[in-house]
Write a protein that holds these residues in place. Structure first.
Motif, PDB file in Angstrom:
ATOM      1  N   GLU A 184      43.184  31.437  22.304  1.00 46.60           N
ATOM      2  CA  GLU A 184      44.566  31.027  22.046  1.00 46.60           C
ATOM      3  C   GLU A 184      44.939  29.822  22.909  1.00 46.60           C
ATOM      4  O   GLU A 184      45.610  28.898  22.430  1.00 46.60           O
ATOM      5  N   ILE A 185      44.499  29.821  24.156  1.00 53.47           N
ATOM      6  CA  ILE A 185      44.745  28.661  25.026  1.00 53.47           C
ATOM      7  C   ILE A 185      44.050  27.437  24.441  1.00 53.47           C
ATOM      8  O   ILE A 185      44.641  26.358  24.350  1.00 53.47           O
ATOM      9  N   ALA A 186      42.796  27.585  24.023  1.00 55.26           N
ATOM     10  CA  ALA A 186      42.045  26.467  23.445  1.00 55.26           C
ATOM     11  C   ALA A 186      42.752  25.935  22.201  1.00 55.26           C
ATOM     12  O   ALA A 186      42.898  24.710  22.035  1.00 55.26           O
ATOM     13  N   ASP A 187      43.197  26.812  21.336  1.00 50.72           N
ATOM     14  CA  ASP A 187      43.894  26.392  20.124  1.00 50.72           C
ATOM     15  C   ASP A 187      45.194  25.661  20.459  1.00 50.72           C
ATOM     16  O   ASP A 187      45.567  24.697  19.777  1.00 50.72           O
ATOM     17  N   THR A 188      45.871  26.087  21.507  1.00 55.44           N
ATOM     18  CA  THR A 188      47.128  25.459  21.893  1.00 55.44           C
ATOM     19  C   THR A 188      46.882  24.074  22.482  1.00 55.44           C
ATOM     20  O   THR A 188      47.633  23.133  22.208  1.00 55.44           O
ATOM     21  N   VAL A 189      45.831  23.924  23.261  1.00 51.48           N
ATOM     22  CA  VAL A 189      45.461  22.599  23.777  1.00 51.48           C
ATOM     23  C   VAL A 189      45.158  21.667  22.601  1.00 51.48           C
ATOM     24  O   VAL A 189      45.634  20.524  22.554  1.00 51.48           O
ATOM     25  N   LYS A 190      44.393  22.147  21.644  1.00 51.05           N
ATOM     26  CA  LYS A 190      44.064  21.331  20.460  1.00 51.05           C
ATOM     27  C   LYS A 190      45.331  20.979  19.688  1.00 51.05           C
ATOM     28  O   LYS A 190      45.478  19.852  19.204  1.00 51.05           O
TER      29      LYS A 190
ATOM     30  N   LYS B 192      48.360  34.926  18.210  1.00 49.70           N
ATOM     31  CA  LYS B 192      49.561  34.106  18.051  1.00 49.70           C
ATOM     32  C   LYS B 192      49.152  32.703  17.609  1.00 49.70           C
ATOM     33  O   LYS B 192      48.074  32.236  17.957  1.00 49.70           O
ATOM     34  N   SER B 193      50.011  32.021  16.871  1.00 49.54           N
ATOM     35  CA  SER B 193      49.696  30.652  16.471  1.00 49.54           C
ATOM     36  C   SER B 193      49.872  29.712  17.661  1.00 49.54           C
ATOM     37  O   SER B 193      50.663  29.978  18.580  1.00 49.54           O
ATOM     38  N   ALA B 194      49.140  28.616  17.630  1.00 45.27           N
ATOM     39  CA  ALA B 194      49.234  27.628  18.697  1.00 45.27           C
ATOM     40  C   ALA B 194      50.656  27.075  18.804  1.00 45.27           C
ATOM     41  O   ALA B 194      51.173  26.872  19.902  1.00 45.27           O
ATOM     42  N   LYS B 195      51.293  26.854  17.665  1.00 45.92           N
ATOM     43  CA  LYS B 195      52.667  26.341  17.668  1.00 45.92           C
ATOM     44  C   LYS B 195      53.607  27.343  18.325  1.00 45.92           C
ATOM     45  O   LYS B 195      54.460  26.960  19.133  1.00 45.92           O
TER      46      LYS B 195
ATOM     47  N   ALA C 106      47.402  28.820  36.124  1.00 42.94           N
ATOM     48  CA  ALA C 106      46.404  29.284  35.164  1.00 42.94           C
ATOM     49  C   ALA C 106      47.107  29.805  33.919  1.00 42.94           C
ATOM     50  O   ALA C 106      48.101  30.526  34.008  1.00 42.94           O
ATOM     51  N   ARG C 107      46.652  29.369  32.773  1.00 41.22           N
ATOM     52  CA  ARG C 107      47.196  29.759  31.469  1.00 41.22           C
ATOM     53  C   ARG C 107      48.637  29.327  31.274  1.00 41.22           C
ATOM     54  O   ARG C 107      49.361  29.875  30.439  1.00 41.22           O
ATOM     55  N   GLY C 108      49.076  28.349  32.055  1.00 43.60           N
ATOM     56  CA  GLY C 108      50.462  27.902  31.947  1.00 43.60           C
ATOM     57  C   GLY C 108      51.369  29.074  32.241  1.00 43.60           C
ATOM     58  O   GLY C 108      51.275  29.675  33.289  1.00 43.60           O
ATOM     59  N   THR C 109      52.212  29.411  31.295  1.00 42.82           N
ATOM     60  CA  THR C 109      53.064  30.592  31.477  1.00 42.82           C
ATOM     61  C   THR C 109      52.738  31.655  30.431  1.00 42.82           C
ATOM     62  O   THR C 109      53.568  32.503  30.133  1.00 42.82           O
ATOM     63  N   CYS C 110      51.519  31.619  29.905  1.00 33.91           N
ATOM     64  CA  CYS C 110      51.109  32.606  28.891  1.00 33.91           C
ATOM     65  C   CYS C 110      49.954  33.452  29.434  1.00 33.91           C
ATOM     66  O   CYS C 110      48.814  33.346  28.982  1.00 33.91           O
TER      67      CYS C 110
ATOM     68  N   ILE D 142      52.790  29.667  20.538  1.00 33.58           N
ATOM     69  CA  ILE D 142      52.485  29.705  21.973  1.00 33.58           C
ATOM     70  C   ILE D 142      53.099  28.501  22.664  1.00 33.58           C
ATOM     71  O   ILE D 142      53.727  28.627  23.715  1.00 33.58           O
ATOM     72  N   PHE D 143      52.940  27.321  22.057  1.00 39.20           N
ATOM     73  CA  PHE D 143      53.545  26.123  22.646  1.00 39.20           C
ATOM     74  C   PHE D 143      55.046  26.304  22.810  1.00 39.20           C
ATOM     75  O   PHE D 143      55.596  26.061  23.881  1.00 39.20           O
ATOM     76  N   ASN D 144      55.705  26.736  21.742  1.00 34.17           N
ATOM     77  CA  ASN D 144      57.165  26.884  21.777  1.00 34.17           C
ATOM     78  C   ASN D 144      57.622  27.930  22.788  1.00 34.17           C
ATOM     79  O   ASN D 144      58.667  27.773  23.414  1.00 34.17           O
ATOM     80  N   ALA D 145      56.846  28.973  22.978  1.00 37.89           N
ATOM     81  CA  ALA D 145      57.238  30.046  23.891  1.00 37.89           C
ATOM     82  C   ALA D 145      56.836  29.780  25.341  1.00 37.89           C
ATOM     83  O   ALA D 145      57.546  30.167  26.261  1.00 37.89           O
ATOM     84  N   SER D 146      55.694  29.115  25.544  1.00 40.49           N
ATOM     85  CA  SER D 146      55.128  29.067  26.891  1.00 40.49           C
ATOM     86  C   SER D 146      54.872  27.681  27.449  1.00 40.49           C
ATOM     87  O   SER D 146      54.666  27.544  28.653  1.00 40.49           O
TER      88      SER D 146
END
Length: 80
Positions: A67-73, A2-5, A56-60, A7-11
């Motif tokens: 994917e978590i690393a990409d979302t943090v970035k 999944k894209s970081a964007k 842990a992992r937020g809500t994802c 994941i951010f929008n969903a979780s």
């Protein structure tokens, strides 16, 4: 993956757009300055393991470490 964007929008957006439970807000550099001073690896480790009110992992729960690393970035890149 999944894209970081996406994941951010969903979780992540529920807390990281509003600042709920003390979460640093996307787009607010001041919210991230102290946290980013600890280094990207520490931020990613906290996102994977959880910190304070963030589970842990937020809500994802299905997100991979990458994917978590990409979302943090993504959040950091969009909060300068």
């Amino acid at each position: 993956p999944k894209s970081a964007k996406d994941i951010f929008n969903a979780s992540c957006t529920a807390c990281h757009s509003s600042g709920a439970l003390g979460a640093p807000k996307l787009g607010v550099a001041a919210d991230w300055s102290e946290r980013s001073g600890k280094g990207i690896d520490a931020l990613i480790a906290n996102a994977i393991s959880g910190i304070n009110s963030m589970p842990a992992r937020g809500t994802c729960a299905s997100c991979s470490d990458d994917e978590i690393a990409d979302t943090v970035k993504y959040m950091l890149d969009n909060s300068k």
